[in-house]
Design an enzyme around this catalytic site. Sequence first.
Site, mmCIF file in Angstrom:
data_model
loop_
_atom_site.group_PDB
_atom_site.id
_atom_site.type_symbol
_atom_site.label_atom_id
_atom_site.label_comp_id
_atom_site.label_asym_id
_atom_site.label_seq_id
_atom_site.Cartn_x
_atom_site.Cartn_y
_atom_site.Cartn_z
ATOM 1 N N ASP A 103 0.363 -1.044 0.015
ATOM 2 C CA ASP A 103 -0.043 0.126 0.356
ATOM 3 C C ASP A 103 0.901 1.384 0.526
ATOM 4 O O ASP A 103 0.464 2.149 -0.450
ATOM 5 C CB ASP A 103 -0.755 -0.138 1.027
ATOM 6 C CG ASP A 103 -2.074 -0.999 1.212
ATOM 7 O OD1 ASP A 103 -1.946 -1.575 -0.393
ATOM 8 O OD2 ASP A 103 -2.543 -1.553 1.722
ATOM 9 N N ASP B 145 -6.275 5.122 14.016
ATOM 10 C CA ASP B 145 -4.215 5.946 13.616
ATOM 11 C C ASP B 145 -4.583 7.128 12.793
ATOM 12 O O ASP B 145 -3.484 7.789 12.426
ATOM 13 C CB ASP B 145 -3.716 4.671 12.953
ATOM 14 C CG ASP B 145 -3.416 3.729 13.819
ATOM 15 O OD1 ASP B 145 -3.074 3.946 15.151
ATOM 16 O OD2 ASP B 145 -2.792 2.157 13.102
ATOM 17 N N ARG C 44 2.839 5.601 17.549
ATOM 18 C CA ARG C 44 2.408 6.622 16.046
ATOM 19 C C ARG C 44 2.995 7.772 15.925
ATOM 20 O O ARG C 44 3.408 8.297 15.912
ATOM 21 C CB ARG C 44 0.837 6.664 16.427
ATOM 22 C CG ARG C 44 0.812 5.582 15.636
ATOM 23 C CD ARG C 44 0.851 5.013 14.528
ATOM 24 N NE ARG C 44 -0.124 3.441 13.959
ATOM 25 C CZ ARG C 44 -0.157 2.780 14.141
ATOM 26 N NH1 ARG C 44 1.672 2.095 13.803
ATOM 27 N NH2 ARG C 44 -0.373 1.270 13.376
ATOM 28 N N SER D 35 -5.289 -7.702 9.224
ATOM 29 C CA SER D 35 -4.695 -6.243 10.044
ATOM 30 C C SER D 35 -3.916 -6.457 11.113
ATOM 31 O O SER D 35 -4.110 -6.649 12.093
ATOM 32 C CB SER D 35 -5.752 -5.189 9.458
ATOM 33 O OG SER D 35 -4.831 -3.979 10.114
#
Length: 398
Positions: A14, A124, A95, A175
């Site tokens: 991706d 996220d 993050r 995921s």
Amino acid sequence: MAERVVLAYSGGLDTSVAIGWIAEETGAEVIAVAVDVGQGGEDLDVIRKRALACGAVEAEVADARDEFAEEYCLPAVKANALYMDRYPLVSALSRPAIVKHLVAAAEKHGAGTVAHGCTGKGNDQVRFEAGISALGPDLKCIAPVRDYAMTRDRAIAFCEEKNLPIATTKKSPYSIDQNVFGRAVETGFLEDIWNAPIEDIYEYTANPATPREADEVVISFRAGVPVAIDGRPVTVLQAIQQLNERAGAQGIGRIDIVEDRLVGIKSREVYEAPGAIALITAHQELENVTVERELARYKRQVEQRWGEIVYDGLWFSPLKRALDGFIEEANQHVTGDIRMTLHAGRAVVTGRRSEESLYDFNLATYDSGDTFDQSKAQGFIEIFGLSSKIAARRDLQA
């Protein structure tokens, strides 16, 4: 000079496709930034070269494992941070660590936009963009998957059309996000919350039901920081890594939870965080020994709020910074050793010792040598319960 976009780059399909996709959609040059927070996988140099081969004008990689452990995981241990009393903030901690590198790269390369690969449905996207806006208020954010409808089918087609050097194999049904502090698994058959997890989804932990010998470990802390395992000095990163291995081998740290996402939906998540759970369990118990009662009671309220703030993506917020100061002060005396037995999916504390201990054997004992003056208890109880006694008399007369 062309507009530049800094892309949070993982090396996967991706984000590799996103390099060319962003260039076509916006006309901008793309700088790829990959950050190692202990997620494992490919070598950073391989990832850097792939980003350049996919069209990035610059590619930066950062080994941020120690930084992540010391500046993000350690505060979570000191805060005993467990979102909804169970989740040790695995993805929520990584993050802001990544964001810090993205914003630094944007400043370095004169980029006005930062891009990430999040969807419009999860937490996220908020964590990335709230963090970016806090550190770089003038930066814009884009998310190709969310903003340009970059579905996986379209990404594979783009990859094949442009002959990009990235495999387009069948996508995993799950995921997965992972770093040194833990691993998160969602989607696939797990979306039916009646379905039990299967062993195939786990990587950081062994099956806790498998018979094996117990493992005894002593974790030493200084002012809330893990500094030794079984008497051998460790960095924070090493403490997490060693406990990931030892606690993981005992099946510790598996969490199956339906959690409240920030975006308003409930989501079923399966986590593995053996090192995190072992460290937080030990730290909590050492606090029980060394932290004064009223401070400990109030800290538990702060811990819950701290965990919610971090989960919601507000790592760089004023409230988070203020609570950090409180938590740091509360950890000043959290020094000593905790002995734990790791076995059958549980980390059980079996011993505590500390030169900062508030436990007084002579006050606690019921045997000879007891120094607690029991004669004062009656008067204390009368005064302590007086307000309730007065209210009770009034209510009985009503």
